[in-house]
Design a protein around this motif. Sequence first.
Motif, short mmCIF file in Angstrom:
data_model
loop_
_atom_site.label_atom_id
_atom_site.label_comp_id
_atom_site.label_asym_id
_atom_site.label_seq_id
_atom_site.Cartn_x
_atom_site.Cartn_y
_atom_site.Cartn_z
N LYS A 346 0.82 -1.22 0.00
CA LYS A 346 0.00 0.00 0.00
C LYS A 346 0.86 1.26 0.00
CE LYS A 346 -3.93 -2.23 2.27
NZ LYS A 346 -4.94 -2.15 3.35
N ASP A 371 -0.68 -7.86 -6.28
CA ASP A 371 -1.62 -7.08 -5.47
C ASP A 371 -1.07 -5.66 -5.30
OD1 ASP A 371 -3.58 -6.25 -3.76
OD2 ASP A 371 -3.24 -7.79 -2.24
N GLN A 373 -2.07 -1.92 -4.36
CA GLN A 373 -3.13 -1.15 -3.74
C GLN A 373 -2.75 0.31 -3.45
OE1 GLN A 373 -5.28 -3.06 -0.49
NE2 GLN A 373 -4.41 -5.05 -1.04
N ASP A 400 -5.38 -1.07 -7.97
CA ASP A 400 -6.37 -0.05 -7.62
C ASP A 400 -6.13 1.23 -8.42
OD1 ASP A 400 -7.61 -1.74 -5.90
OD2 ASP A 400 -6.76 -0.90 -4.08
#
Length: 525
Positions: A346, A371, A373, A400
Amino acid sequence: MKSLKKLSIFAIGLIAVLGMSSCSDPMDEITSLVLDRNFAPVAFSAKVINKTNIKLEWNKSDADSYTVEVYANDENMEFTGTPVRVITGITAGSGPTVTYTVEGLEGETFYSVRVKAVTEGDEDRDSKWSTAVVQTDAEQILFDVDEENDITATSITIRWPAGQHATSVFVTPGDVEYPVTADEVAAGAKTISGLTPEQTYTFVLKNGEKTRGTIKAKTAIDLGGAIVVKPGDDLKAKLDAAEDGDAFAFMPGTYTMLNDEGKIGTYTLTKNVSFKSVRSYDRAVIQAAFVLKDADIEMTQIVLDGNKDAGIAFDYTGSTAGQTRTLKIEDCEIKGYTKDFIFDGKVNLAIDITINNCIVHDMPLSQRFVDIQGGVFKTLKITNSTFYKVSGGDSFIRADAKSVNGVSPAAIIDHCTLDGMNTSGKGVLYIRNGASIVFTNNNVTNSKGLFANFTPFQTPTFENNNYYASPNFVESTKEEGVTAKYYDNAGSAYDPQYAGYDSGDLTVGSDDLKANKCGDPRWIK
């Protein structure tokens, strides 16, 4: 005259029947019509399989048999001169189509092919020809390179059946052509020396202008500049002492980094490093997980094993925001991670991710393979790789809707075999960051997932993909209640006929899929 006579008799007979019929006495239904000449075979197609064979197929008719003629170097289908093959007496089986394979042709050659329907004993009833043209692929007579005996840091020996003629070997990079001697033809072997260590070379065996075989091989590691790691060494201590840019060369063995609980542990890398196996035919197994804190990593010919203990293989948690980092995985086997394979923590990063020529399996991922994000993948290239027994959690790739320094993200998934893409939530490509997406030449099998069921998105570029037992990737076969945001409606649905599905041997048996050349190239033989 014979044809006219037959037609006249038919016409007179038909008029007579019509003359005898009336509204009260309807004539019998006409269920078949015998014409003077067979119809030409319809839906005739020709496909190249196994490099130099041509598979022919056409709809079955009432002909007694079929004749096929094959002409070489006839790109324009002129059908002049003498055919190189004439096959007579081809008969139909029980199915609706007739298939026949012409074998043992030359490579890199245009062949025109024609077929006609034949009535035995009556040439006048032979049909007109149906025609097609194809070009065979280059031959492949080269054997796999014996890595243990035929590769050094500066030389590679290539081999082919003894006595099979060849005139030269063309080598790239370098674009050098080496002559093949009569002794080398007799032995079926030639050694190319003076090569660069750790360099992948392509060898093209030639007979004049025609290619007889193509193979890639990589020279061995020159250990002079690498840090050698042997079984029993303290890997953590070696990494602690590493300098930025160090290369680690692993001897065969298993290297396990454990935490205090005796499970696979996590090591935090703060320097750019590369890992590679000394022997590609006997690869080092690394059981570990890594936090990449302001660090790049490259792995080549390594077995990465989470042992179903480790959650995230590569985790960027704690990195400094605003950077561009690089992660490259080349020719590796990956297994046993349980959460994510790559997670950006993140953090607002741009990451260049390359995964090429890898086999990924037995990955009970609870979340995603990739992944993202907090930042973006600058590029995500997954090529020439195989995924099976990989649960994708709610998605296979997540990205994202974030941005980093104006980066325009791009995703390329090409020539991959993707089995069991059973994503439970947002879809295989849960990519919401406006990335351009290219999804080409892939073989998707036994997958209950879908591409995406969300907005916003950018529709991928689809080309030459196959979907077998994977209904929701193509709109016409989607299951009831499934709604995807986009489909690949041009995809085929050939059964790949895997050689050993349960054992992980995904060698393709389907001639049609071989002809399409989609999926991981390692399985097209």
